[in-house]
Design a protein around this motif. Structure first.
Motif, mmCIF file in Angstrom:
data_model
loop_
_atom_site.group_PDB
_atom_site.id
_atom_site.type_symbol
_atom_site.label_atom_id
_atom_site.label_comp_id
_atom_site.label_asym_id
_atom_site.label_seq_id
_atom_site.Cartn_x
_atom_site.Cartn_y
_atom_site.Cartn_z
ATOM 1 N N TRP A 104 16.508 3.284 -2.532
ATOM 2 C CA TRP A 104 15.664 4.370 -2.083
ATOM 3 C C TRP A 104 14.195 4.022 -2.244
ATOM 4 O O TRP A 104 13.762 3.555 -3.305
ATOM 5 C CB TRP A 104 15.978 5.648 -2.861
ATOM 6 C CG TRP A 104 17.323 6.227 -2.537
ATOM 7 C CD1 TRP A 104 18.283 5.665 -1.761
ATOM 8 C CD2 TRP A 104 17.842 7.474 -2.997
ATOM 9 N NE1 TRP A 104 19.384 6.480 -1.682
ATOM 10 C CE2 TRP A 104 19.148 7.605 -2.441
ATOM 11 C CE3 TRP A 104 17.360 8.480 -3.804
ATOM 12 C CZ2 TRP A 104 19.957 8.708 -2.679
ATOM 13 C CZ3 TRP A 104 18.162 9.582 -4.054
ATOM 14 C CH2 TRP A 104 19.433 9.699 -3.489
ATOM 15 N N GLY A 105 13.425 4.269 -1.192
ATOM 16 C CA GLY A 105 11.992 4.026 -1.216
ATOM 17 C C GLY A 105 11.237 5.251 -1.705
ATOM 18 O O GLY A 105 11.606 6.394 -1.411
ATOM 19 N N PHE A 106 10.161 5.022 -2.439
ATOM 20 C CA PHE A 106 9.375 6.111 -3.009
ATOM 21 C C PHE A 106 8.752 6.979 -1.918
ATOM 22 O O PHE A 106 8.762 8.209 -1.997
ATOM 23 C CB PHE A 106 8.287 5.533 -3.918
ATOM 24 C CG PHE A 106 7.355 6.555 -4.484
ATOM 25 C CD1 PHE A 106 7.837 7.614 -5.236
ATOM 26 C CD2 PHE A 106 5.993 6.475 -4.251
ATOM 27 C CE1 PHE A 106 6.981 8.567 -5.761
ATOM 28 C CE2 PHE A 106 5.129 7.425 -4.763
ATOM 29 C CZ PHE A 106 5.620 8.470 -5.518
ATOM 30 N N GLY A 107 8.226 6.341 -0.886
ATOM 31 C CA GLY A 107 7.576 7.096 0.186
ATOM 32 C C GLY A 107 8.552 7.992 0.927
ATOM 33 O O GLY A 107 8.250 9.164 1.194
ATOM 34 N N GLU A 108 9.720 7.467 1.262
ATOM 35 C CA GLU A 108 10.708 8.259 1.982
ATOM 36 C C GLU A 108 11.249 9.393 1.119
ATOM 37 O O GLU A 108 11.473 10.514 1.596
ATOM 38 C CB GLU A 108 11.857 7.357 2.456
ATOM 39 C CG GLU A 108 11.456 6.345 3.513
ATOM 40 C CD GLU A 108 10.948 7.023 4.776
ATOM 41 O OE1 GLU A 108 11.492 8.095 5.133
ATOM 42 O OE2 GLU A 108 9.994 6.509 5.381
ATOM 43 N N TYR A 109 11.460 9.100 -0.162
ATOM 44 C CA TYR A 109 11.950 10.145 -1.066
ATOM 45 C C TYR A 109 10.927 11.274 -1.204
ATOM 46 O O TYR A 109 11.278 12.458 -1.160
ATOM 47 C CB TYR A 109 12.263 9.548 -2.436
ATOM 48 C CG TYR A 109 12.509 10.598 -3.494
ATOM 49 C CD1 TYR A 109 13.722 11.282 -3.566
ATOM 50 C CD2 TYR A 109 11.513 10.921 -4.419
ATOM 51 C CE1 TYR A 109 13.934 12.254 -4.533
ATOM 52 C CE2 TYR A 109 11.724 11.893 -5.387
ATOM 53 C CZ TYR A 109 12.934 12.557 -5.437
ATOM 54 O OH TYR A 109 13.141 13.524 -6.394
ATOM 55 N N TYR A 123 0.802 -1.211 0.000
ATOM 56 C CA TYR A 123 0.000 0.000 0.000
ATOM 57 C C TYR A 123 0.846 1.277 0.000
ATOM 58 O O TYR A 123 0.290 2.388 0.040
ATOM 59 C CB TYR A 123 -0.915 0.030 1.234
ATOM 60 C CG TYR A 123 -0.166 -0.172 2.537
ATOM 61 C CD1 TYR A 123 0.444 0.890 3.184
ATOM 62 C CD2 TYR A 123 -0.049 -1.438 3.105
ATOM 63 C CE1 TYR A 123 1.138 0.718 4.356
ATOM 64 C CE2 TYR A 123 0.654 -1.630 4.291
ATOM 65 C CZ TYR A 123 1.237 -0.551 4.916
ATOM 66 O OH TYR A 123 1.932 -0.742 6.069
ATOM 67 N N GLU A 124 2.178 1.151 -0.033
ATOM 68 C CA GLU A 124 3.031 2.328 0.129
ATOM 69 C C GLU A 124 2.834 3.338 -0.994
ATOM 70 O O GLU A 124 2.741 4.550 -0.742
ATOM 71 C CB GLU A 124 4.500 1.904 0.182
ATOM 72 C CG GLU A 124 5.454 3.087 0.361
ATOM 73 C CD GLU A 124 6.905 2.660 0.464
ATOM 74 O OE1 GLU A 124 7.776 3.541 0.388
ATOM 75 O OE2 GLU A 124 7.161 1.447 0.622
ATOM 76 N N LYS A 125 2.760 2.880 -2.234
ATOM 77 C CA LYS A 125 2.611 3.809 -3.355
ATOM 78 C C LYS A 125 1.282 4.552 -3.282
ATOM 79 O O LYS A 125 1.221 5.780 -3.443
ATOM 80 C CB LYS A 125 2.725 3.046 -4.670
ATOM 81 C CG LYS A 125 2.745 3.934 -5.905
ATOM 82 C CD LYS A 125 2.990 3.096 -7.151
ATOM 83 C CE LYS A 125 3.042 3.972 -8.389
ATOM 84 N NZ LYS A 125 3.278 3.169 -9.618
ATOM 85 N N LEU A 126 0.203 3.817 -3.007
ATOM 86 C CA LEU A 126 -1.110 4.436 -2.885
ATOM 87 C C LEU A 126 -1.140 5.435 -1.732
ATOM 88 O O LEU A 126 -1.647 6.564 -1.876
ATOM 89 C CB LEU A 126 -2.179 3.362 -2.681
ATOM 90 C CG LEU A 126 -3.597 3.865 -2.387
ATOM 91 C CD1 LEU A 126 -4.142 4.672 -3.557
ATOM 92 C CD2 LEU A 126 -4.521 2.680 -2.053
ATOM 93 N N LEU A 127 -0.582 5.020 -0.596
ATOM 94 C CA LEU A 127 -0.578 5.897 0.566
ATOM 95 C C LEU A 127 0.246 7.154 0.307
ATOM 96 O O LEU A 127 -0.128 8.260 0.726
ATOM 97 C CB LEU A 127 -0.035 5.149 1.779
ATOM 98 C CG LEU A 127 -0.110 5.875 3.126
ATOM 99 C CD1 LEU A 127 -1.558 6.189 3.475
ATOM 100 C CD2 LEU A 127 0.528 5.024 4.226
ATOM 101 N N THR A 128 1.359 7.016 -0.415
ATOM 102 C CA THR A 128 2.191 8.178 -0.736
ATOM 103 C C THR A 128 1.444 9.150 -1.633
ATOM 104 O O THR A 128 1.485 10.363 -1.430
ATOM 105 C CB THR A 128 3.494 7.724 -1.413
ATOM 106 O OG1 THR A 128 4.214 6.864 -0.523
ATOM 107 C CG2 THR A 128 4.367 8.927 -1.746
ATOM 108 N N TYR A 129 0.749 8.615 -2.637
ATOM 109 C CA TYR A 129 -0.047 9.485 -3.506
ATOM 110 C C TYR A 129 -1.137 10.199 -2.727
ATOM 111 O O TYR A 129 -1.429 11.378 -2.982
ATOM 112 C CB TYR A 129 -0.667 8.669 -4.637
ATOM 113 C CG TYR A 129 0.269 8.346 -5.772
ATOM 114 C CD1 TYR A 129 1.286 9.220 -6.127
ATOM 115 C CD2 TYR A 129 0.141 7.172 -6.502
ATOM 116 C CE1 TYR A 129 2.158 8.937 -7.162
ATOM 117 C CE2 TYR A 129 1.001 6.875 -7.551
ATOM 118 C CZ TYR A 129 2.005 7.764 -7.873
ATOM 119 O OH TYR A 129 2.856 7.488 -8.904
#
Length: 245
Positions: A150-155, A65-71
């Motif tokens: 590198w993680g998308f959410g952290e970046y 769910y990280e990508k969805l949550l980041t968006y």
């Protein structure tokens, strides 16, 4: 004839109703902005990835769910940023009837400068500070067997925090101008403290940038120029005000 208490009560209720309408309009604008930003998530991602161009970095997400949550987070905070100018406008319209003409003029001018300074600071961080910081982090990771992943959410959190911090730092001249014009701080005091202020600007630039001289100078010089421009503007305004008083 109605009693003064009743008239005051009705006037107070009218003000609350006006305030309620403005709050509803702001919330509606925020919701629409957030939904639109989430609908164009790919464009948002392209905007976020631009500072990574030429660095050979690939971003990953580590939870389903990280990508969805980041968006969703980006849509929320992006909606907040887009709604901020409307909050300033609605706040000024609500307070305008209770302000004197000079107060309304200064408040309108300040409200117009705030988003401009914020946009300038964020754009500077996006175009200059972020690429330099990312290159520094990559260079620091070389020379051993520890490889970057590198993680998308952290970046995304890092980049948005950097843009927000730079945008807020660029509000400092406006705050200083308000203090000078209100008489809370005098021009003589600021002039006497100039060396310490310059030192503080250098320390702030060092904290907000990678530990290299180029990055610190690129942030410190614009902040110093804004400081001097603020002093010059304050001298002009105060001189005209005292001359007409």
């Amino acid at each position: 004839m109605g009693s003064p208490d009743r008239e005051n009560s009705e006037s107070y209720a009218d003000h609350l109703e006006v305030l309620r309408g403005k709050i509803i309009s702001v919330l509606a604008f925020f919701c629409i902005s957030a939904v639109l930003l989430f609908s164009f998530a790919e464009a948002t991602a392209a905007f976020l990835l631009a500072p990574l161009e030429g660095l050979g970095v690939t971003l990953y997400y580590f939870r389903p769910y990280e990508k969805l949550l980041t968006y969703m987070r980006l849509a929320f905070w992006g909606g907040m940023v887009l709604t901020a100018p409307l909050v300033l406008v609605q706040g000024w319209l609500f307070l305008r009837p209770a302000l004197r003409r000079s107060e309304a003029r200064y408040l309108l001018l300040g409200g117009g400068i705030v988003p401009v300074l914020f946009a300038a600071g964020s754009a500077f961080a996006y175009r200059v500070i972020a690429p330099l910081a990312l290159r520094f982090f990559l260079a620091f990771g070389e020379g051993d067997n520890i490889l970057p992943l590198w993680g998308f959410g952290e970046y995304a959190s890092f980049l948005f925090s950097l843009l927000l911090a730079s945008g807020l730092v660029f509000q400092a001249p406006l705050l200083l101008l308000a203090l000078l014009l209100s008489g809370i701080v005098s021009l003589r005091t600021i002039t006497r403290l100039r060396p310490w202020i310059i030192l503080s600007i250098g320390l702030l630039a060092a904290l907000l940038t990678p530990p290299d001289v180029v990055s610190q100078v690129l942030l410190g010089v614009p902040l110093y120029l804004l400081f001097e421009l603020t002093l010059a503007l304050a001298r002009i305004v105060i001189g005209r005000r005292d001359g007409s008083g």
